[in-house]
Design a protein around this motif. Structure first.
Motif, PDB file in Angstrom:
ATOM      1  N   PRO A   1      45.264  33.137  24.781  1.00 46.77           N
ATOM      2  CA  PRO A   1      46.073  32.540  23.741  1.00 46.77           C
ATOM      3  C   PRO A   1      46.509  31.128  24.122  1.00 46.77           C
ATOM      4  CG  PRO A   1      47.369  34.123  24.946  1.00 46.77           C
ATOM      5  CD  PRO A   1      45.980  34.251  25.466  1.00 46.77           C
ATOM      6  N   SER A   2      46.594  30.258  23.116  1.00 40.81           N
ATOM      7  CA  SER A   2      46.986  28.880  23.389  1.00 40.81           C
ATOM      8  C   SER A   2      48.172  28.445  22.548  1.00 40.81           C
ATOM      9  CB  SER A   2      45.811  27.940  23.114  1.00 40.81           C
ATOM     10  OG  SER A   2      45.386  28.067  21.766  1.00 40.81           O
ATOM     11  N   MET A   3      48.663  29.339  21.682  1.00 46.98           N
ATOM     12  CA  MET A   3      49.767  28.980  20.808  1.00 46.98           C
ATOM     13  C   MET A   3      51.093  29.288  21.471  1.00 46.98           C
ATOM     14  SD  MET A   3      48.495  27.820  17.899  1.00 46.98           S
ATOM     15  CE  MET A   3      49.835  28.091  16.750  1.00 46.98           C
ATOM     16  N   GLY A   4      52.159  28.670  20.930  1.00 44.67           N
ATOM     17  CA  GLY A   4      53.503  28.989  21.384  1.00 44.67           C
ATOM     18  C   GLY A   4      54.073  30.124  20.571  1.00 44.67           C
ATOM     19  N   SER A   5      55.374  30.133  20.413  1.00 48.91           N
ATOM     20  CA  SER A   5      56.023  31.236  19.716  1.00 48.91           C
ATOM     21  C   SER A   5      55.688  31.250  18.235  1.00 48.91           C
ATOM     22  CB  SER A   5      57.546  31.126  19.887  1.00 48.91           C
ATOM     23  OG  SER A   5      58.016  29.877  19.375  1.00 48.91           O
ATOM     24  N   ASP A   6      55.313  30.049  17.656  1.00 50.90           N
ATOM     25  CA  ASP A   6      54.990  30.012  16.238  1.00 50.90           C
ATOM     26  C   ASP A   6      53.775  30.863  15.906  1.00 50.90           C
ATOM     27  OD1 ASP A   6      57.088  28.381  15.790  1.00 50.90           O
ATOM     28  OD2 ASP A   6      55.944  26.517  15.839  1.00 50.90           O
ATOM     29  N   GLY A   7      52.878  31.020  16.868  1.00 48.47           N
ATOM     30  CA  GLY A   7      51.670  31.781  16.612  1.00 48.47           C
ATOM     31  C   GLY A   7      51.899  33.267  16.501  1.00 48.47           C
ATOM     32  N   PHE A   8      53.035  33.750  16.916  1.00 48.39           N
ATOM     33  CA  PHE A   8      53.307  35.194  16.869  1.00 48.39           C
ATOM     34  C   PHE A   8      53.957  35.629  15.571  1.00 48.39           C
ATOM     35  CE2 PHE A   8      53.340  34.157  21.396  1.00 48.39           C
ATOM     36  CZ  PHE A   8      52.440  35.070  21.885  1.00 48.39           C
ATOM     37  N   GLU A   9      54.280  34.693  14.689  1.00 48.39           N
ATOM     38  CA  GLU A   9      54.929  35.015  13.435  1.00 48.39           C
ATOM     39  C   GLU A   9      56.378  35.466  13.626  1.00 48.39           C
ATOM     40  OE1 GLU A   9      53.505  34.536  10.480  1.00 48.39           O
ATOM     41  OE2 GLU A   9      51.564  33.963  11.285  1.00 48.39           O
ATOM     42  N   PHE A  10      56.877  35.386  14.843  1.00 48.66           N
ATOM     43  CA  PHE A  10      58.283  35.759  15.079  1.00 48.66           C
ATOM     44  C   PHE A  10      58.795  34.969  16.281  1.00 48.66           C
ATOM     45  CE2 PHE A  10      55.695  38.718  17.490  1.00 48.66           C
ATOM     46  CZ  PHE A  10      56.282  38.697  18.742  1.00 48.66           C
ATOM     47  N   THR A  11      60.117  35.022  16.484  1.00 45.52           N
ATOM     48  CA  THR A  11      60.775  34.334  17.591  1.00 45.52           C
ATOM     49  C   THR A  11      61.792  35.291  18.216  1.00 45.52           C
ATOM     50  OG1 THR A  11      60.542  32.200  16.460  1.00 45.52           O
ATOM     51  CG2 THR A  11      62.145  32.313  18.248  1.00 45.52           C
ATOM     52  N   LEU A  12      61.833  35.264  19.533  1.00 47.24           N
ATOM     53  CA  LEU A  12      62.800  36.100  20.264  1.00 47.24           C
ATOM     54  C   LEU A  12      64.060  35.290  20.525  1.00 47.24           C
ATOM     55  CD1 LEU A  12      60.421  37.836  22.832  1.00 47.24           C
ATOM     56  CD2 LEU A  12      61.166  38.646  20.588  1.00 47.24           C
ATOM     57  N   VAL A  13      65.205  35.926  20.236  1.00 48.63           N
ATOM     58  CA  VAL A  13      66.488  35.235  20.353  1.00 48.63           C
ATOM     59  C   VAL A  13      67.461  36.142  21.104  1.00 48.63           C
ATOM     60  CG1 VAL A  13      68.420  34.214  19.096  1.00 48.63           C
ATOM     61  CG2 VAL A  13      66.092  33.997  18.196  1.00 48.63           C
TER      62      VAL A  13
END
Length: 447
Positions: free
Chosen positions: A392-404
């Motif tokens: 994988p080469s994407m950041g968090s945007d590529g997962f369709e979600f963000t961890l907070v």
């Protein structure tokens, strides 16, 4: 015995008067016969000149009488006595007339000083060209200029139907015209030229020698009547040709305008296709990036499950998934935040598989709704349907979600992807899964 000598001169016998007359008649007989033969030849070959002999003699006599009268009036003073300068006055008058006759007269519609220019004007205007060659040394020139060319009838005829050119044979141009171009044999000389079918000029009439004004008018009228229909026909043909050329020119201009419009339409179409392709490529790149990321991380589900079943984790985290479900997970301290994203994805792979299907549907719809040519659609499909890389080469945007981390709020974004869980001290923390704003369900339904 003495001899007597006769006294007085001896006389010879004298000739009679009748014998002297016979001798004189025999001496003049050849000259009389030659003069009669010459007159007969003149009457046979030049009838027009012979018909005007009486008129010419009358004109010449009238001119001589007028000149003598003018000279007598100038040679007398007020008291009626003879002036001592009368002879010199007549001499100056004669020389003045001689100088006037030496220059070519100006006729109506004169075209200038160039014969070639006159011919060019005749061709362009389709007019009859009258050329007069002036011979100032000829005996008939003065009477011809003043009484024939100077008559009102001839002047009006030339003014209405001809363009003219005059040249003196004393000039190089006039001499060349007389010897080579117009082949003048007798002076005064007039030639009438007319334009032919091939735009050439040819001589249609020659007037050689002295003629009266009436004779010249009749001959010029005959030339006009014979050649005017030809010139009108040529003019009609030229106008028809010019009209055809104008129509062809208008058609060519209309074709050029139509061609320019078509070219502009084609250019705008190509430009529009390029813009559409650029927009489609951007859209497809976004969708393919999300698709590739989801595909890559879904492939790691089994690996994360094995890690989960193996146990041995020292970092305890409480996850609250997108559907509100809470789960407790154990991970190692040297696991990175990227591994945490993969673990969250492994906890609910079905949800993200459905997202992956929806992305693929959008890609297919983008291809189907595009107005690009078929070959460009096929080219783009071959590009965007290639398999993605395994890493994988994407950041968090590529997962369709963000961890907070809610308390205190900390977003585990791209800058923390390679950090370990031990470094950021997440043990015992609650992790909330928040969906990105890349797309919403309502947008998916409307699209």
């Amino acid at each position: 015995m003495a001899t007597s000598i006769p006294s007085g001169p001896s006389s010879s016998p004298a000739r009679s008067p009748s014998s002297i007359s016979v001798i004189n008649w025999l001496f003049t007989l050849p000259f009389t016969i030659a003069s009669s033969l010459f007159s007969i030849l003149i009457l046979f070959f030049y009838p027009s000149a012979s018909l005007g002999i009486a008129d010419r003699s009358q004109i010449s006599a009238t001119s001589s009488a007028a000149s003598q009268k003018d000279g007598d009036s100038q040679s007398r003073d007020v008291s009626g006595t003879s002036s001592p300068v009368a002879g010199s006055s007549r001499s100056r008058s004669g020389s003045l007339r001689s100088r006037k006759q030496s220059s070519a007269p100006k006729l109506p519609n004169d075209t200038g000083n160039s014969y070639d220019e006159a011919v060019k004007i005749a061709k362009n205007d389709l007019k009859l060209l009258l050329v007069y060659l002036h011979a100032p040394d000829h005996d008939d020139t003065s009477i011809f200029v003043s009484h024939t060319l100077g008559s009102q009838s001839v002047t009006n005829l030339i003014q209405n139907s001809f363009i003219t050119f005059t040249a003196s044979v004393r000039t190089s141009q006039g001499l060349q015209l007389a010897n080579s171009v117009l082949d003048a044999k007798i002076f005064p000389f007039i030639a009438v030229l007319c334009v032919g079918q091939r735009n050439e000029v040819k001589i249609v009439e020659r007037v050689q020698g002295w003629v009266s004004a009436l004779t010249l008018s009749k001959r010029l009228e005959a030339v006009i009547n014979a050649n005017t229909p030809k010139l009108r026909s040529l003019l009609a043909d030229r106008n028809s040709l010019n009209h055809s050329r104008e129509i062809r020119s208008m058609q060519d201009e209309a074709y050029e305008r139509s061609l320019q419009i078509d070219q502009e339409k084609a250019r705008l179409k190509v430009q529009q296709q390029q813009e559409q392709r650029a927009e489609l490529e951007i859209r497809l790149l976004q969708l393919k990036a999300r698709k590739d990321t989801l595909t890559q991380w879904i492939q790691r589900v089994e690996q994360e499950k094995q890690t989960k079943s193996a146990g041995g984790g020292k970092v305890r985290l409480q996850l609250r998934l997108l559907e509100g479900e809470r789960k407790m997970v154990l991970m190692k301290e040297d696991d990175t935040v990227r591994d945490l994203y993969a673990r969250v994805l492994a906890e609910d792979p079905i949800v993200y598989s459905e997202k992956l299907e929806r992305i693929q549907t959008k890609i297919d719809r983008a291809f189907n709704e595009s107005t690009l040519p078929v070959e460009q659609i096929a080219e783009l499909r071959s590009i965007f349907e290639q398999p993605c890389d395994t890493s994988p080469s994407m950041g968090s945007d590529g997962f369709e979600f963000t961890l907070v981390v809610p308390m205190p709020r900390q977003v585990l974004g791209d800058e923390l992807m390679e950090k370990t869980l031990g470094e950021i001290k997440l043990s015992g923390s609650a992790i909330v899964v928040e969906e990105n704003d890349v797309e919403t369900d309502s947008e998916e339904e409307s699209s």
